[in-house]
Design a protein around this motif. Structure first.
Motif, mmCIF file in Angstrom:
data_model
loop_
_atom_site.group_PDB
_atom_site.id
_atom_site.type_symbol
_atom_site.label_atom_id
_atom_site.label_comp_id
_atom_site.label_asym_id
_atom_site.label_seq_id
_atom_site.Cartn_x
_atom_site.Cartn_y
_atom_site.Cartn_z
ATOM 1 N N MET A 1 -30.956 4.938 -68.078
ATOM 2 C CA MET A 1 -31.493 5.188 -66.735
ATOM 3 C C MET A 1 -32.369 6.425 -66.685
ATOM 4 O O MET A 1 -33.304 6.493 -65.880
ATOM 5 C CB MET A 1 -30.347 5.380 -65.736
ATOM 6 N N PHE B 1 -33.684 3.120 -60.526
ATOM 7 C CA PHE B 1 -32.285 3.326 -60.143
ATOM 8 C C PHE B 1 -32.155 4.348 -59.010
ATOM 9 O O PHE B 1 -31.051 4.790 -58.687
ATOM 10 C CB PHE B 1 -31.469 3.788 -61.354
ATOM 11 N N THR C 1 -21.815 8.677 -65.345
ATOM 12 C CA THR C 1 -21.317 7.937 -64.196
ATOM 13 C C THR C 1 -19.789 7.893 -64.128
ATOM 14 O O THR C 1 -19.215 8.068 -63.061
ATOM 15 C CB THR C 1 -21.885 6.506 -64.200
ATOM 16 N N LEU D 1 -22.891 7.488 -59.727
ATOM 17 C CA LEU D 1 -24.088 7.207 -60.516
ATOM 18 C C LEU D 1 -24.869 8.463 -60.884
ATOM 19 O O LEU D 1 -25.352 9.192 -60.008
ATOM 20 C CB LEU D 1 -25.000 6.248 -59.745
ATOM 21 N N SER D 2 -24.965 8.712 -62.178
ATOM 22 C CA SER D 2 -25.768 9.788 -62.755
ATOM 23 C C SER D 2 -25.459 11.174 -62.181
ATOM 24 O O SER D 2 -26.356 11.985 -61.994
ATOM 25 C CB SER D 2 -27.266 9.488 -62.592
ATOM 26 N N THR E 1 -19.702 2.938 -53.073
ATOM 27 C CA THR E 1 -19.742 2.176 -54.315
ATOM 28 C C THR E 1 -20.245 3.105 -55.411
ATOM 29 O O THR E 1 -20.749 4.201 -55.128
ATOM 30 C CB THR E 1 -20.681 0.972 -54.213
ATOM 31 N N ALA F 1 -22.897 2.952 -57.096
ATOM 32 C CA ALA F 1 -24.323 3.225 -56.946
ATOM 33 C C ALA F 1 -24.647 4.008 -55.683
ATOM 34 O O ALA F 1 -25.632 4.756 -55.657
ATOM 35 C CB ALA F 1 -25.100 1.911 -56.946
ATOM 36 N N ALA G 1 -21.171 -4.711 -61.062
ATOM 37 C CA ALA G 1 -21.187 -4.976 -59.626
ATOM 38 C C ALA G 1 -20.618 -6.348 -59.293
ATOM 39 O O ALA G 1 -20.234 -6.607 -58.146
ATOM 40 C CB ALA G 1 -22.608 -4.851 -59.083
#
Length: 318
Positions: free
Chosen positions: A52, A62, A72, A99-100, A114, A116, A265
């Motif tokens: 990513m 993303f 993550t 995420l990240s 979530t 993300a 997901a």
């Protein structure tokens, strides 16, 4: 004036490879309404982490922009609880995905979020250590989704022979064991050096590369009934050659017309709780290929990106 609480975080100031990663002192994030803050003790690495952030165009797909965090999967302890939060309290052990931004001393999670969007959190059962819990969010979900995609409505069972491509990788260690727990026979592809590790997971090892179809036929003269390709497209193509119908093949790294592509997901609700419970009960294990202190993040990512490790790599933030 009260001094701002500080936290360490791995960040990118410019997207690129491991050489661009920096350990920075940053203001500690605060938990707002509907949020918890987690004191991270361990962060697990996944291929998606460095994919990513490899360049600006990919990062933008993303929703990532500079300065950007990294990683993550996380595990740790709740140390702040925002207004309106129920179900979590300070001192609770938790794991999940953000995420990240997981490789940091603190991460703020939206309780209703979530991976993300806002991150997610799950209770860590007794009997599951933080390093292990930090490996579950992405790989565990992805494995269950890939297996569900080939379940043919009723799931895998004792009548199935499953071919798993990339069986010794981070997702493979979950997929192999979950399929075995369902009663399926598992044949797992890997390098010659990975054979013992695959046997320890319950898979029958077979080396990838030219001649794979013939080697699988020799191992399973009665045929293969399903396949999940967790690395590229070779296993999916071989499965077709062996007569496996497209609806019983799935991939996670590439997309092939007619074959289901799966990602985390798609995992069913409760999938992570089920996996964590199996670990706590001693029925599933997560082999750790290596652990590194956060100061050695570049070395950890270089090893993970080489894609030759058997198991998971974890970064410690204790």
């Amino acid at each position: 004036m009260k001094q701002q609480e500080q936290s360490r975080a791995i960040q990118f100031e410019a997207f690129g490879g491991p050489e661009m990663l920096r350990l920075r002192d940053v203001p500690a994030p605060r938990a707002g309404a509907g949020q918890i803050r987690v004191r991270v003790t361990a962060a697990g690495l996944n291929p998606m982490d460095w994919f990513m952030t490899s360049d600006a165009a990919t990062a933008a797909r993303f929703g990532l922009s500079l300065p950007c965090g990294f990683g993550t999967d996380y595990a740790g302890v709740v140390d702040r609880v925002g207004a309106g939060v129920t179900g979590f309290a300070e001192g609770d052990r938790v794991f999940g995905g953000a995420l990240s931004r997981a490789v940091a001393d603190h991460v703020v999670i939206d309780v209703g979020g979530t991976i993300a969007v806002g991150g997610d959190a799950h209770r860590t059962p007794d009997g599951v250590d933080d390093r292990t819990a930090a490996t579950l969010a992405i790989a565990g979900r992805t494995a269950t989704a890939a297996l569900a995609a080939v379940g043919h409505g009723g799931g895998l069972g004792p009548g199935d022979t499953l071919l798993v491509g990339g069986a010794g990788g981070g997702v493979g260690v979950f997929a192999v064991q979950l399929a075995r727990l369902a009663g399926a026979r598992v044949i797992g592809t890997g390098s010659a050096a990975s054979a013992d590790a695959l046997r320890a997971l319950g898979a029958e090892p077979v080396t990838y590369g030219e001649g794979l179809a013939d080697r699988v036929r020799a191992l399973a003269p009665g045929g293969v009934t399903a396949a999940v390709d967790l690395h590229g497209a070779e296993t999916a193509r071989v499965a077709r050659e062996l007569g496996v119908p497209d609806e019983r093949i799935s991939t996670i790294a590439v997309r092939i017309d007619g074959i289901a592509g799966a990602n985390g997901a798609d995992a069913a609700p409760g999938a992570l709780e089920e996996i964590a419970g199996l670990i706590a009960a001693g029925r599933l294990r997560v082999p750790l290929a290596a652990t590194f202190p956060v100061e050695r993040i570049r070395t950890a990512v270089e090893l993970q990106a080489a894609r030759h490790v058997h198991g998971k790599i974890v970064v410690d933030l204790r």
